[in-house]
Design a protein around this motif. Structure first.
Motif, PDB file in Angstrom:
ATOM      1  N   TYR A 233       0.778  -1.241   0.000  1.00  0.00           N
ATOM      2  CA  TYR A 233       0.000   0.000   0.000  1.00  0.00           C
ATOM      3  C   TYR A 233       0.810   1.292   0.000  1.00  0.00           C
ATOM      4  O   TYR A 233       0.242   2.356  -0.280  1.00  0.00           O
ATOM      5  CB  TYR A 233      -0.952   0.010   1.206  1.00  0.00           C
ATOM      6  CG  TYR A 233      -2.066  -0.994   1.091  1.00  0.00           C
ATOM      7  CD1 TYR A 233      -3.199  -0.722   0.325  1.00  0.00           C
ATOM      8  CD2 TYR A 233      -1.980  -2.230   1.732  1.00  0.00           C
ATOM      9  CE1 TYR A 233      -4.224  -1.652   0.213  1.00  0.00           C
ATOM     10  CE2 TYR A 233      -2.998  -3.161   1.628  1.00  0.00           C
ATOM     11  CZ  TYR A 233      -4.122  -2.868   0.860  1.00  0.00           C
ATOM     12  OH  TYR A 233      -5.132  -3.794   0.746  1.00  0.00           O
ATOM     13  N   ARG A 236       0.884   3.286  -3.297  1.00  0.00           N
ATOM     14  CA  ARG A 236      -0.429   3.884  -3.561  1.00  0.00           C
ATOM     15  C   ARG A 236      -0.635   5.162  -2.754  1.00  0.00           C
ATOM     16  O   ARG A 236      -1.142   6.172  -3.258  1.00  0.00           O
ATOM     17  CB  ARG A 236      -1.539   2.881  -3.242  1.00  0.00           C
ATOM     18  CG  ARG A 236      -1.789   1.863  -4.340  1.00  0.00           C
ATOM     19  CD  ARG A 236      -2.837   0.846  -3.935  1.00  0.00           C
ATOM     20  NE  ARG A 236      -4.086   1.449  -3.448  1.00  0.00           N
ATOM     21  CZ  ARG A 236      -5.146   0.731  -3.041  1.00  0.00           C
ATOM     22  NH1 ARG A 236      -5.089  -0.601  -3.088  1.00  0.00           N
ATOM     23  NH2 ARG A 236      -6.235   1.333  -2.606  1.00  0.00           N
ATOM     24  N   ASP A 243      -6.084   8.457  -1.272  1.00  0.00           N
ATOM     25  CA  ASP A 243      -6.454   7.042  -1.329  1.00  0.00           C
ATOM     26  C   ASP A 243      -6.577   6.554   0.108  1.00  0.00           C
ATOM     27  O   ASP A 243      -5.606   6.122   0.722  1.00  0.00           O
ATOM     28  CB  ASP A 243      -5.373   6.266  -2.092  1.00  0.00           C
ATOM     29  CG  ASP A 243      -5.698   4.792  -2.268  1.00  0.00           C
ATOM     30  OD1 ASP A 243      -6.527   4.258  -1.506  1.00  0.00           O
ATOM     31  OD2 ASP A 243      -5.079   4.154  -3.152  1.00  0.00           O
TER      32      ASP A 243
END
Length: 392
Positions: A233, A236, A243
């Motif tokens: 993650y 991202r 996000d």
């Protein structure tokens, strides 16, 4: 190694919107020293106003201190403590990233003590190595970044520029936070570069713990969770700060890496970076760790002290077909590239290659306790060699 001792009394309130629950918690006092950074983010993103409103709803008054920089200074902790003493606060609230939390937990320790010199309680070559005689104040952590895990551990890293020492102070059970508010929504405005630096700091806490000589079955579980969540993650979160799923998972990994330091330990990579930013305080901690990481972990791979654990960590980072220790380096560098931090240079921060031995000796002298957790003993020459090979 399946022996461990794990004590963590922190009441962690995790999840989006959790700051709004602060006023529902039983406050540990009536007047708080509210500690924030010397930047503008807490004011601009609204988290300061929201925290003040929560304290008002809980019938708590406060005194604001905004003197904490990226590498918190001894003098700043002492100044905050003086303000806290003068105003008769009975607990401390930290609103910010790892630096703010490290400083605040030391203020909570230091305010009730008779000394005016924080370094009386530092276990370093120039420190007094004293045990605080008086009971510490409680403190609350409201973390606005995902990097240090400081909301759930008892150490606060503080710099003393007069002695070129950057060390962890604390370690006493009384320095655990009363509450930790981990609200991923507060992290959405962290810039991409610092999201990456902080995320890698959290990652290295768990990578180091996984290969430390203190590793154990409890630590393995915590560290795997942290490494997997960062691996999946972090890129991202760097790419899109809004996000929220990525922010949640990186925030979770960060808290897990805080627990990693409670049940196992960091090792000498952290000591080495502390030496770098002790002499060059403009260097962000996470950036320094990234600069060292390839050569640091390659050093241990070449020693073949824990080959299977490096393969494990490559798997955790997402390289499903990893079969040799060197695959971990490949996975680590791919993550750094995906996060846009693969081109960091020591020279950009004024570090010179010929400083290598000075840094090596400083790292060992100031934070020997992490060197003793290494997979194997090292020499100053070996540590200096890592600096030299990592230099760009």
């Amino acid at each position: 190694m399946n022996e461990y001792q794990f004590f963590s009394p922190v009441d962690v309130v995790f999840g989006c919107g959790s700051l709004s629950k602060l006023h529902t918690l039983k406050m540990p006092g009536k007047k708080a020293l509210l500690v924030i950074s010397n930047g503008k983010s807490a004011r601009m993103n609204g988290s300061l106003d929201r925290t003040i409103d929560e304290l008002k709803q809980a019938d708590v008054s406060y005194v604001l201190y905004n003197g904490i920089g990226a590498n918190p200074l001894k003098s700043a902790v002492e100044e905050g403590a003086r303000i806290g003493r003068k105003n008769g606060v009975d607990f401390v609230v930290a609103l910010g990233g790892g630096s703010v939390m490290d400083a605040a937990k030391n203020m909570a320790m230091f305010i009730p003590q008779p000394s005016d010199n924080l370094w009386d309680y530092a276990n370093s070559p120039s420190g007094g190595k004293m045990t605080p005689p008086n009971e510490m104040l409680p403190w609350i952590a409201i973390t606005t970044s995902a990097g240090t895990g400081s909301e759930v551990d008892t150490i606060g890293v503080i710099s003393n520029p007069d002695t070129n020492e950057k060390i962890g102070i604390g370690g006493m059970a009384g320095m655990f936070a009363k509450y930790a508010i981990v609200d991923p929504e507060l992290m959405k405005t962290v810039p991409p570069k610092f999201t990456a630096y902080q995320g890698f700091d959290a990652l290295f806490h768990s990578l180091e713990g996984y290969i430390s000589n203190k590793h154990n079955i409890m630590g393995d579980m915590i560290q795997r969770a942290a490494i997997e969540n960062i691996g999946h993650y972090l890129a991202r979160a760097v790419k899109d700060g809004n996000d929220i799923e990525a922010r949640e998972h990186v925030a979770y990994a960060n808290t897990m890496s805080g627990y990693s330091m409670v049940v196992t330990s960091c090792i000498s990579e952290h000591s080495m970076e502390h030496a770098m930013s002790a002499y060059h305080p403009e260097l962000p901690h996470g950036a320094g760790l990234i600069m060292l990481s390839k050569e640091y972990f390659t050093f241990w791979i070449n020693k073949h002290v824990c080959d299977e654990r490096f393969i494990d960590m490559a798997h955790f980072l997402g390289m499903k077909d990893a079969s040799k220790p060197e695959d971990f380096i490949t996975a680590l560098l791919e993550l750094q590239k995906a996060c846009g931090v693969d081109d960091l240079k020591m020279s950009d921060y004024g570090i010179k290659k010929e400083e290598a031995m000075t840094l090596a000796k400083n790292a060992r002298a100031t934070m020997m306790r992490l060197f003793v957790r290494d997979p194997q003993e090292t020499t100053d020459e070996e540590i200096a060699g890592i600096y030299e090979r990592a230099y760009r």
